[in-house]
Scaffold this motif. Sequence first.
Motif, mmCIF file in Angstrom:
data_model
loop_
_atom_site.group_PDB
_atom_site.id
_atom_site.type_symbol
_atom_site.label_atom_id
_atom_site.label_comp_id
_atom_site.label_asym_id
_atom_site.label_seq_id
_atom_site.Cartn_x
_atom_site.Cartn_y
_atom_site.Cartn_z
ATOM 1 N N GLY A 31 -29.723 1.947 -19.472
ATOM 2 C CA GLY A 31 -29.584 2.139 -18.030
ATOM 3 C C GLY A 31 -28.406 3.024 -17.681
ATOM 4 O O GLY A 31 -28.501 3.890 -16.804
ATOM 5 N N LEU A 32 -27.288 2.831 -18.353
ATOM 6 C CA LEU A 32 -26.097 3.643 -18.093
ATOM 7 C C LEU A 32 -26.328 5.091 -18.489
ATOM 8 O O LEU A 32 -25.956 6.016 -17.750
ATOM 9 N N ARG A 33 -26.949 5.311 -19.640
ATOM 10 C CA ARG A 33 -27.230 6.694 -20.066
ATOM 11 C C ARG A 33 -28.154 7.413 -19.098
ATOM 12 O O ARG A 33 -27.991 8.607 -18.830
ATOM 13 N N ALA A 34 -29.142 6.685 -18.576
ATOM 14 C CA ALA A 34 -30.151 7.309 -17.722
ATOM 15 C C ALA A 34 -29.682 7.485 -16.280
ATOM 16 O O ALA A 34 -30.286 8.274 -15.543
ATOM 17 N N GLU A 35 -28.623 6.784 -15.890
ATOM 18 C CA GLU A 35 -28.235 6.760 -14.476
ATOM 19 C C GLU A 35 -27.643 8.101 -14.024
ATOM 20 O O GLU A 35 -26.665 8.586 -14.601
ATOM 21 N N ASP A 36 -28.220 8.672 -12.982
ATOM 22 C CA ASP A 36 -27.720 9.936 -12.447
ATOM 23 C C ASP A 36 -27.171 9.794 -11.030
ATOM 24 O O ASP A 36 -26.824 10.794 -10.400
ATOM 25 N N GLU A 37 -27.071 8.579 -10.537
ATOM 26 C CA GLU A 37 -26.527 8.321 -9.209
ATOM 27 C C GLU A 37 -25.100 7.806 -9.362
ATOM 28 O O GLU A 37 -24.865 6.734 -9.931
ATOM 29 N N GLU A 38 -24.140 8.569 -8.853
ATOM 30 C CA GLU A 38 -22.732 8.222 -9.044
ATOM 31 C C GLU A 38 -22.361 6.896 -8.380
ATOM 32 O O GLU A 38 -21.420 6.232 -8.814
ATOM 33 N N GLU A 39 -23.088 6.485 -7.352
ATOM 34 C CA GLU A 39 -22.800 5.211 -6.702
ATOM 35 C C GLU A 39 -23.270 4.019 -7.536
ATOM 36 O O GLU A 39 -22.812 2.890 -7.324
ATOM 37 N N VAL A 40 -24.168 4.263 -8.474
ATOM 38 C CA VAL A 40 -24.734 3.163 -9.268
ATOM 39 C C VAL A 40 -24.069 3.064 -10.641
ATOM 40 O O VAL A 40 -24.008 1.973 -11.222
ATOM 41 N N ARG A 41 -23.549 4.150 -11.165
ATOM 42 C CA ARG A 41 -22.943 4.125 -12.498
ATOM 43 C C ARG A 41 -21.882 3.034 -12.666
ATOM 44 O O ARG A 41 -21.847 2.359 -13.709
ATOM 45 N N PRO A 42 -21.000 2.790 -11.673
ATOM 46 C CA PRO A 42 -20.005 1.733 -11.868
ATOM 47 C C PRO A 42 -20.610 0.347 -12.070
ATOM 48 O O PRO A 42 -20.025 -0.484 -12.794
ATOM 49 N N GLU A 43 -21.776 0.106 -11.474
ATOM 50 C CA GLU A 43 -22.417 -1.201 -11.661
ATOM 51 C C GLU A 43 -22.874 -1.368 -13.110
ATOM 52 O O GLU A 43 -22.738 -2.443 -13.703
ATOM 53 N N TRP A 44 -23.427 -0.305 -13.692
ATOM 54 C CA TRP A 44 -23.842 -0.359 -15.095
ATOM 55 C C TRP A 44 -22.637 -0.521 -16.025
ATOM 56 O O TRP A 44 -22.715 -1.206 -17.062
ATOM 57 N N VAL A 45 -21.528 0.108 -15.656
ATOM 58 C CA VAL A 45 -20.322 0.007 -16.483
ATOM 59 C C VAL A 45 -19.856 -1.455 -16.546
ATOM 60 O O VAL A 45 -19.493 -1.956 -17.625
#
Length: 265
Positions: free
Chosen positions: A92-106
């Motif tokens: 999910g983190l690798r595929a995420e291209d929305e900067e608002e969502v990346r912190p949630e995956w982190v």
Amino acid sequence: RNREDIARIMFTPDEDGAKFLEQQIGLWDFGGPATAGIIDFMYGLIGILAPVEYLELLEAEIESQRASLRAIVAVGYEQIGHPDGLKAVKKGLRAEDEEEVRPEWVRALGACARGDKSVAKQLIKLAEKDDNARVQINAILALGHVLPQADARDWLADQASRASGERQRAAVLALALGRERSAIDTLMALQSKVKLADTVAAVDAALRVLEGANLFELEDAVRAIDGSDYARPRLYYRPKMELPEPEGGGDFDRGGRGGRGGDDD
């Protein structure tokens, strides 16, 4: 309207329950935008209530077309916090291209990797070098989940002593989230040095937790710096928690922050 019955199923560690909910969500999905809020709400409840048997439901949506649902799924992985979810979270983190969502995956990455040295290294790199300031802060918080891994512990202790502002507060709170009692002396030394009211409050809350208080002592301080629209009630072990009410036809409760609704990429 059947949320309590659904919650009872979701709370039960039974594969038949997971299959039943998968079928129900599939039916609701035919409703398109009209039922998107209900689906978001259901995935939010999985994060709050469900055992590890329901991770397969989260995995089905890690690349959803809706950024709001991907964020909710990531928060769900963090709250369940099981190593069986690590592979999917990395995807999910690798595929995420929305900067608002990346912190949630982190944050989810740390929660599914307690004691994992390679994930600690990855989070430290994100905390030091990522272009997204929210990713940096949430990577620091995520290292609290990785504790008691030694690299995570040492890096957080160093940041708590030498950093400033939100980075320092994040490191202090991460040490407490991971109940890293070896940090008590470090945090006690900070009490006489820090001046910012928010940092003083974070250090005091962290020390209370490390001395035995419940984790919900940290919730307000974490939410003040993590920039997330999504509450994580499961992380903080409140002695009493009421089942959220669907809002606006089923929107997942965002803890009063005012979320993104049913936004699309």
